[in-house]
Design a protein around this motif. Structure first.
Motif, mmCIF file in Angstrom:
data_model
loop_
_atom_site.group_PDB
_atom_site.id
_atom_site.type_symbol
_atom_site.label_atom_id
_atom_site.label_comp_id
_atom_site.label_asym_id
_atom_site.label_seq_id
_atom_site.Cartn_x
_atom_site.Cartn_y
_atom_site.Cartn_z
ATOM 1 N N GLU A 206 0.827 -1.212 0.000
ATOM 2 C CA GLU A 206 0.000 0.000 0.000
ATOM 3 C C GLU A 206 0.860 1.259 0.000
ATOM 4 O O GLU A 206 0.551 2.221 -0.699
ATOM 5 C CB GLU A 206 -0.927 0.006 1.213
ATOM 6 C CG GLU A 206 -2.053 -0.993 1.105
ATOM 7 C CD GLU A 206 -3.011 -0.889 2.269
ATOM 8 O OE1 GLU A 206 -3.069 0.172 2.922
ATOM 9 O OE2 GLU A 206 -3.704 -1.880 2.524
ATOM 10 N N ASP A 207 1.913 1.251 0.795
ATOM 11 C CA ASP A 207 2.798 2.421 0.824
ATOM 12 C C ASP A 207 3.499 2.616 -0.514
ATOM 13 O O ASP A 207 3.605 3.742 -1.008
ATOM 14 C CB ASP A 207 3.844 2.285 1.936
ATOM 15 C CG ASP A 207 3.241 2.423 3.318
ATOM 16 O OD1 ASP A 207 2.164 3.048 3.434
ATOM 17 O OD2 ASP A 207 3.830 1.898 4.281
ATOM 18 N N VAL A 208 3.970 1.537 -1.088
ATOM 19 C CA VAL A 208 4.655 1.625 -2.384
ATOM 20 C C VAL A 208 3.690 2.132 -3.450
ATOM 21 O O VAL A 208 4.027 3.012 -4.243
ATOM 22 C CB VAL A 208 5.252 0.258 -2.785
ATOM 23 C CG1 VAL A 208 5.778 0.297 -4.203
ATOM 24 C CG2 VAL A 208 6.337 -0.143 -1.824
ATOM 25 N N GLY A 209 2.478 1.602 -3.459
ATOM 26 C CA GLY A 209 1.482 2.042 -4.431
ATOM 27 C C GLY A 209 1.139 3.504 -4.278
ATOM 28 O O GLY A 209 0.980 4.231 -5.270
ATOM 29 N N ARG A 210 1.029 3.946 -3.045
ATOM 30 C CA ARG A 210 0.722 5.352 -2.791
ATOM 31 C C ARG A 210 1.829 6.254 -3.314
ATOM 32 O O ARG A 210 1.568 7.234 -4.013
ATOM 33 C CB ARG A 210 0.531 5.572 -1.294
ATOM 34 C CG ARG A 210 0.111 6.966 -0.933
ATOM 35 C CD ARG A 210 -0.105 7.139 0.573
ATOM 36 N NE ARG A 210 -0.987 6.127 1.118
ATOM 37 C CZ ARG A 210 -0.626 5.252 2.064
ATOM 38 N NH1 ARG A 210 0.592 5.280 2.555
ATOM 39 N NH2 ARG A 210 -1.464 4.355 2.511
#
Length: 79
Positions: free
Chosen positions: A38-42
């Motif tokens: 999720e952090d990488v996607g954000r």
């Protein structure tokens, strides 16, 4: 033909590249660093948005500076 964005093939190719590159970057970063998906996607979404905004804005400013705008070409026509 594929690299000329003024053609249908070039626009399709560029769209495909701009769709696939963030997906590949996401998979590479998640698999190599072990970061949360999720952090990488954000951050990829934010980075992609900022880079495309800067790229579009720079082309717009360049067209304005060189007076390569549609309204300028129409104003040069003598009716």
């Amino acid at each position: 033909m594929l690299l000329d964005i003024g053609t249908k093939g070039g626009a399709s190719f560029l769209s495909l590249v701009l769709f696939i590159v963030p997906l590949i970057a996401y998979n590479v970063i998640v698999s190599t660093t072990g970061m949360d998906g999720e952090d990488v996607g954000r951050w990829i979404g934010v980075g992609f948005t900022v880079l495309t905004l800067i790229g579009w804005s720079s082309t717009y400013i360049l067209r304005v500076a060189t007076k390569d705008m549609t309204y300028v070409s129409f104003s040069k026509l003598k009716l």
